[in-house]
Design an enzyme around this catalytic site. Structure first.
Site, PDB file in Angstrom:
ATOM      1  N   GLY A  56     -17.013  -1.727  19.306  1.00  9.31           N
ATOM      2  CA  GLY A  56     -17.727  -3.515  19.451  1.00  9.31           C
ATOM      3  C   GLY A  56     -17.186  -4.559  19.527  1.00  9.31           C
ATOM      4  CG  ASP A 173     -18.129 -11.558   7.047  1.00  9.29           C
ATOM      5  OD1 ASP A 173     -19.042 -11.324   6.424  1.00  9.29           O
ATOM      6  OD2 ASP A 173     -17.327 -11.104   7.892  1.00  9.29           O
ATOM      7  CG  ASN A 371      -5.687  -1.377 -14.198  1.00  7.49           C
ATOM      8  OD1 ASN A 371      -5.246  -0.650 -13.194  1.00  7.49           O
ATOM      9  ND2 ASN A 371      -4.706  -1.842 -14.796  1.00  7.49           N
ATOM     10  CD  GLU A 380      -2.664   2.484 -14.387  1.00  8.91           C
ATOM     11  OE1 GLU A 380      -3.408   1.752 -14.743  1.00  8.91           O
ATOM     12  OE2 GLU A 380      -1.933   1.701 -14.170  1.00  8.91           O
ATOM     13  CG  ASP A 442      16.948   4.309  19.383  1.00 10.11           C
ATOM     14  OD1 ASP A 442      18.175   3.717  19.570  1.00 10.11           O
ATOM     15  OD2 ASP A 442      17.835   4.920  20.185  1.00 10.11           O
ATOM     16  CD  GLU A 453      19.123   0.475  17.195  1.00 11.66           C
ATOM     17  OE1 GLU A 453      19.145   0.140  18.417  1.00 11.66           O
ATOM     18  OE2 GLU A 453      20.146   0.973  16.922  1.00 11.66           O
TER      19      GLU A 453
END
Length: 504
Positions: A56, A173, A371, A380, A442, A453
């Site tokens: 698109g 939108d 809900n 719930e 890693d 890391e």
């Protein structure tokens, strides 16, 4: 505040104990959620992805298909021209708002963001690839849909919008072009895409910027003063089109369409409406109420009798019940002993998916989510468990589940947390998934995961020294070298599977 040195040995010892307690507390409070692995990369995207044909195009840029060279996974790549936004701070903020919103969202009917890139000319959003095309194409092929089919799609749209609104996100939108399907079927899984005009809003305040697409824009948006209920108007227009094959407000010019929208008069006089139920027409009228203060909310629309009665047939109810009971059993038995196990499972659940398994879990999740807010509360879960084990036992069971499965400490079981706890072990912890997760942690591709890391990947939610992350490594470091190699990593994860192949 911190762990500072003391002049006295006694104080030093006390401070050391306090420091360790703080580190353990910080480790336990570490929030691990579905967006934690969404990272930003710089450089040439084609090094990591094989770029395919355009899917698109718009004024911002274009969307293409892509395949990860590392995993072979099909993705969608939305590329935004930097030249269209770099000189406009408002447009740049809008782009990064879309990224932030997609990182925050964790719902089965909202597109997943995997990562985003920046190169010299473009920003690239890497999202899940949804293969069934736009809802608009589905409508065009069939002209209009049965009430049962239309309600199933509308239920999925509203579920995603209830989730957004409950998290103070307005889409702005909504239209059939921004609703993608995973197959060309009335039972397709629907995903809401394109959050480029979305915004985080403050409750009980109004927005003023005019966003939206002509046929779907709410009258109050045209006036420049509106709230999140502009999304409900768009949903009403979508439902009208699903059932009749044509928009409720049309004209030869944009101005004529805007005038009709501003008047807000809805007609059900055309022949196709003769066979549409009064209940469906009632819901449309409530969603297309001109005065937003009188307009139905997303949650009220989701629980309207027309949605409830039409969206499930007897076969689906029976299927959902079986899957729900199995999911409850899996949820009860779930145990992640280490924080690192939770992080790895979150990566696998949020980045790698099996469509067949996902669909079953989505249905079970929504069956439990009474809900419709896109997360499971303690109440719930208690309601679901008490049918089997009684109310008091259910309370105790759910308290235990929340401690084990609520990885981001939100007080709810989010969708990804539910997937983690309820998925089949052989699917989640297969060799390929574990290796992908290892590579994600890693960062320097050394073949070992270090404390540094872990802090880079997981440390955004918590301020701490590197020794906290070293402690997380030490919990599972078998050879004591202070790092985690692939064998130690796999052994840590496979400890979660019992002799029968179930997660424990």
């Amino acid at each position: 505040m911190g762990c500072s040195p003391s002049n006295s040995r006694s104080n030093d010892s006390k401070n050391s104990i306090v420091c360790v307690k703080r580190q353990i507390s910080n480790l336990q409070s570490l929030q691990i959620d579905a967006g934690i692995f969404v990272g930003k990369r710089k450089g040439d995207i084609s090094k990591d992805y094989k770029i395919e044909d355009k899917l698109g195009q718009g004024g911002y840029g274009f969307v293409r298909g892509g395949i990860s060279k590392e995993t072979g996974k099909k993705v969608a790549i939305k590329s935004i021209k930097k030249s269209t936004i770099t000189n406009d701070m408002k447009e740049k903020a809008k782009f990064f708002s879309e990224v932030d919103i997609l990182i925050r969202t964790d719902h089965p009917n909202i597109v997943k963001l995997y990562e985003f890139y920046e190169d010299e000319n473009y920003y690239h959003l890497i999202t899940e690839y949804i293969s069934g095309g736009e809802l608009l194409d589905f409508i065009i092929k069939r002209n209009n849909l049965s009430e049962s089919s239309a309600s199933k799609f509308m239920k999925q749209i509203l579920s995603g919008i209830v989730y957004c609104h409950s998290n103070n996100i307005v889409h702005r939108d909504l239209k059939p072009e921004n609703l993608l399907l995973d197959s060309d079927s009335p039972n397709a899984l629907l995903k809401i895409i394109d959050f480029g005009t979305s915004q985080i809003f403050k409750p009980r305040t109004h927005m003023t910027q005019k966003y939206g697409t002509i046929f779907y824009i709410a009258p109050e948006v045209l006036k420049g003063r509106y709230n999140e209920k502009c999304d409900i108007w768009s949903c009403g227009v979508i439902l009208y089109i699903l059932l009749s094959g044509r928009p409720p407000f049309s004209g030869k010019t944009d101005e004529e369409i805007y005038q009709k929208i501003s008047r807000g008069f809805i007609s059900f006089e055309r022949p196709e409406w003769a066979s549409i139920s009064p209940s469906a027409q009632s819901l449309i009228r409530k969603m297309l109420q001109k005065d937003p203060s009188l307009r139905i909310s997303a949650n009220e629309a989701l629980h309207h009798s027309w949605i409830v009665v039409n969206s499930l047939d007897d076969h689906t109810k029976e299927l959902n019940s079986d899957v729900k009971m199995q999911s409850l059993e899996n949820l009860k038995n779930f145990r992640a002993e280490y924080k690192l196990q939770q992080a790895v499972l979150t990566f696998i659940a949020s980045q790698i998916d099996s469509q067949e398994e996902s669909k079953k879990l989505i249905e079970a999740f929504k069956e439990l989510d009474k809900n419709g807010d896109g997360k499971l509360s303690q109440e719930e879960l208690i309601e679901a468990y008490k049918v089997k084990i009684g109310h008091n036992a259910a309370i105790n069971e759910v308290e235990t589940i929340m401690k084990k499965a609520d990885a981001n400490k939100s007080g709810f079981i989010d969708y990804t947390e539910f997937v983690i706890a309820c998925s089949k072990a052989e699917m989640m912890l297969c060799n390929n998934n574990l290796e992908q997760a290892f590579r994600a942690l890693d960062q320097d591709c050394s073949g070992k995961i270090s404390a540094k890391e872990l802090k880079e990947v997981l440390g955004g939610r918590i301020r701490s020294k590197e020794k906290l992350w070293k402690k997380l490594i030490d919990e599972v470091d078998e050879n004591g070298d202070g790092e985690l190699d692939i064998d130690e990593f796999k052994e840590m994860m496979l400890k979660m599977i019992d002799s029968n192949g179930n997660k424990i």
